[in-house]
Motif scaffolding. Structure first.
Motif, short mmCIF file in Angstrom:
data_model
loop_
_atom_site.label_atom_id
_atom_site.label_comp_id
_atom_site.label_asym_id
_atom_site.label_seq_id
_atom_site.Cartn_x
_atom_site.Cartn_y
_atom_site.Cartn_z
N GLY A 297 27.67 36.65 33.78
CA GLY A 297 28.05 36.61 32.22
C GLY A 297 29.64 37.25 32.11
N LEU A 298 30.33 36.51 33.04
CA LEU A 298 31.86 36.55 32.82
C LEU A 298 32.23 38.21 33.03
CD1 LEU A 298 32.19 33.90 29.84
CD2 LEU A 298 32.64 33.48 32.56
N ALA A 299 31.84 38.83 33.84
CA ALA A 299 32.22 40.17 34.07
C ALA A 299 33.65 40.05 34.68
CB ALA A 299 31.63 40.83 35.23
N ASN A 300 34.79 40.47 33.81
CA ASN A 300 36.13 40.37 34.36
C ASN A 300 36.97 41.60 34.16
OD1 ASN A 300 38.25 39.36 32.45
ND2 ASN A 300 36.26 38.43 31.71
N VAL A 301 38.34 41.76 34.59
CA VAL A 301 39.01 43.01 34.26
C VAL A 301 40.02 43.02 33.16
CG1 VAL A 301 39.35 43.26 36.76
CG2 VAL A 301 40.95 41.79 35.71
N GLY A 302 39.88 41.67 32.18
CA GLY A 302 40.45 41.83 31.04
C GLY A 302 41.98 41.16 31.51
N VAL A 303 42.40 40.29 30.32
CA VAL A 303 43.87 39.79 30.66
C VAL A 303 45.07 40.90 31.03
CG1 VAL A 303 44.78 39.44 28.46
CG2 VAL A 303 45.52 37.81 30.02
N ALA A 304 44.92 42.16 30.30
CA ALA A 304 46.12 43.18 30.73
C ALA A 304 46.09 43.28 32.14
CB ALA A 304 45.85 43.97 29.63
N THR A 305 45.16 43.80 32.68
CA THR A 305 44.92 44.08 34.15
C THR A 305 45.17 43.07 35.07
OG1 THR A 305 43.37 45.94 33.49
CG2 THR A 305 43.31 45.12 35.93
N PHE A 306 44.58 41.90 34.53
CA PHE A 306 44.72 40.55 35.36
C PHE A 306 46.36 40.32 35.51
CE2 PHE A 306 45.38 35.70 35.34
CZ PHE A 306 44.68 35.70 36.54
N VAL A 307 47.28 40.36 34.56
CA VAL A 307 48.44 40.19 34.52
C VAL A 307 49.46 41.22 35.27
CG1 VAL A 307 50.49 40.12 33.01
CG2 VAL A 307 48.65 38.80 32.63
N ASP A 308 48.89 42.57 35.04
CA ASP A 308 49.53 43.83 35.66
C ASP A 308 49.45 43.80 37.17
OD1 ASP A 308 50.69 44.00 33.19
OD2 ASP A 308 49.50 45.95 32.71
N GLU A 309 48.06 43.47 37.76
CA GLU A 309 47.63 43.94 39.05
C GLU A 309 47.31 42.72 39.77
OE1 GLU A 309 44.54 46.81 38.72
OE2 GLU A 309 45.69 48.08 37.37
N LYS A 310 46.48 41.80 39.13
CA LYS A 310 45.96 40.76 39.97
C LYS A 310 47.08 39.50 40.29
CE LYS A 310 42.03 43.03 39.83
NZ LYS A 310 41.66 43.61 40.85
N LEU A 311 47.59 39.15 39.41
CA LEU A 311 48.60 38.13 39.42
C LEU A 311 49.84 38.58 40.54
CD1 LEU A 311 49.17 36.19 36.02
CD2 LEU A 311 48.10 35.44 38.20
N PRO A 312 50.20 39.84 40.30
CA PRO A 312 51.34 40.38 41.29
C PRO A 312 50.99 40.19 42.86
CG PRO A 312 51.26 41.83 39.36
CD PRO A 312 50.17 40.83 39.16
N TYR A 313 49.72 40.56 43.06
CA TYR A 313 49.10 40.43 44.18
C TYR A 313 49.03 39.08 44.83
CZ TYR A 313 45.82 40.85 48.14
OH TYR A 313 44.98 40.50 49.50
N LEU A 314 48.58 37.92 44.03
CA LEU A 314 48.54 36.94 44.37
C LEU A 314 49.84 36.06 44.59
CD1 LEU A 314 45.37 35.80 42.28
CD2 LEU A 314 45.27 35.59 44.88
N ALA A 315 50.76 36.75 43.96
CA ALA A 315 52.12 35.95 44.04
C ALA A 315 52.73 36.30 45.16
CB ALA A 315 53.08 36.73 42.95
N GLU A 316 51.94 37.08 46.07
CA GLU A 316 52.53 37.36 47.53
C GLU A 316 52.12 36.40 48.47
OE1 GLU A 316 51.55 41.44 48.59
OE2 GLU A 316 52.52 42.08 46.85
N PHE A 317 51.29 35.43 48.05
CA PHE A 317 50.54 34.30 48.88
C PHE A 317 51.37 33.04 48.83
CE2 PHE A 317 47.53 37.61 48.80
CZ PHE A 317 47.29 37.97 50.16
N ASP A 318 51.46 32.22 49.90
CA ASP A 318 52.39 30.95 49.79
C ASP A 318 51.16 29.95 49.45
OD1 ASP A 318 53.79 28.91 49.77
OD2 ASP A 318 53.75 28.94 51.95
#
Ligand SMILES: Cc1cc2nc3c(=O)[nH]c(=O)nc-3n(C[C@H](O)[C@H](O)[C@H](O)COP(=O)(O)O)c2cc1C
Length: 324
Positions: free
Chosen positions: A82-103
């Motif tokens: 049912g599309l459980a997710n952290v919401g776009v604000a946390t996605f942008v503040d926490e999840k994308l910066p983590y993923l940006a560290e990978f090539d």
């Protein structure tokens, strides 16, 4: 970790291009089966993946459906997360910066219940200016939510309107993820093409159900859910084949891929890339394994590039004469 020696890797060109974006290889991981990358990064080198498609993100955080949300089935699984997710604000503040560290390249999957919400989520992610975010996959095909999801994905004019609205907001890759839960994917693939999508991906899960014969109750809290895993690969291949004939858009094949020969079937039918989903729950490094196996399989077949396989399905003349 990748097991192929560097020299062998160099003999095979796995790179592909979709909408002007070059991917080092065509093996991506599917939305909702790889979280935001942090769990799997403990088990494998996630930079070895062609791309990571993140869990569907909506404007507000969503807790998802009540348990039970997962049931194992023959050669597959049923889910109603049912599309459980952290919401776009946390996605942008926490999840994308983590993923940006990978090539590796990141594709953000978006789910919403209105065109306006899809647009707001995309704009919020777009403004994050994450360097390895190359585009968006638009989930119009989730069978496990009451609002949005399939109500978009089973209405071709609505898919066209949504795609056109999102196209105006981004120059990044715009991929629309289609459902198999329709009689024909042709009008949906064509709607995406008319509205300016860069690619389509298919398939999302197939509506299914499981019953406990002792209590005579449905096993999933939502009665029906989405079937995934090896059980759906033949359905996925047939839908990719149909879409290939309906549109010139690049196709990303998804559904039941467990190994490199499964992936190769999708390339032959016309997919430019594939996503590994349910197999990540069996082996968190499934995508990296499939990528390594693909190199071996291509070498065994005397091929030096994956591109040369794409769309090479031979339909014998006698089958064509019979209208197949
Ligand atoms: C537990 C689970 C959660 C999923 N969540 C999402 C999601 O959030 N967004 C989405 O677009 N697809 C989601 N999917 C669908 C997968 O991305 C994929 O399209 C589908 O499972 C078919 O591929 P597979 O057979 O390799 O798993 C989910 C699938 C599973 C099994």
């Amino acid at each position: 970790m990748s097991t192929q020696p560097h020299s062998i890797k160099q003999e095979v060109n796995l790179s592909i291009e979709i909408g002007g974006v070059r991917f080092a290889n065509p093996i991506f991981v599917a939305s909702g089966t790889f979280g935001y990358g942090s769990e799997a990064s403990q088990f494998c080198d996630i930079s070895a993946l062609g791309a990571i498609v993140t869990k569907s993100v909506s404007w507000n955080p969503r807790p998802g459906n009540y348990p039970r949300r997962i049931v194992e089935t023959a050669s597959g699984m049923l889910n109603s997360i049912g599309l459980a997710n952290v919401g776009v604000a946390t996605f942008v503040d926490e999840k994308l910066p983590y993923l940006a560290e990978f090539d590796t390249k990141i594709i953000a999957n978006i789910a919403a219940s209105s065109i306006d919400e899809y647009c707001r989520v995309l704009e919020k992610i777009e403004n994050s200016a994450t360097h390895n975010l190359v585009g968006y996959e638009i989930n119009v095909s989730c069978p496990n939510v009451k609002d949005g999801g399939l109500s978009f994905g089973t209405n071709a004019p609505m898919v066209e309107e949504l795609t056109a609205a999102l196209r105006r907001l981004t120059k990044k890759l715009l991929i629309v993820k289609l459902t198999p839960n329709v009689t024909s994917v042709t009008p949906f693939a064509q709607a995406c093409e008319h509205a300016g999508a860069d690619a389509i991906s298919l398939i999302n899960t197939v509506v299914g159900m499981s019953v406990d014969i002792h209590t005579r109750t449905p096993r999933l809290s939502t009665v029906t859910g989405g079937l995934s895993g090896p059980a759906i690969k033949p359905i996925a291949l047939a839908k990719v084949y149909e879409a290939r004939k309906a549109t010139k858009l690049p196709i990303i094949g998804i559904g039941g891929i467990a190994n490199a020969s499964d992936a190769m079937e999708f390339f032959i039918v016309g997919a430019s890339a594939v996503q590994i989903g349910t197999m990540n729950f069996v082996h968190p490094d499934a995508g990296v394994r499939v990528c390594d196996e693909l190199i071996t399989l291509l070498l065994q077949q005397g091929q030096t590039s994956v591109k040369s396989l794409i769309g090479t399905l031979e339909v014998p003349e006698q089958m064509k004469a019979l209208g197949w």
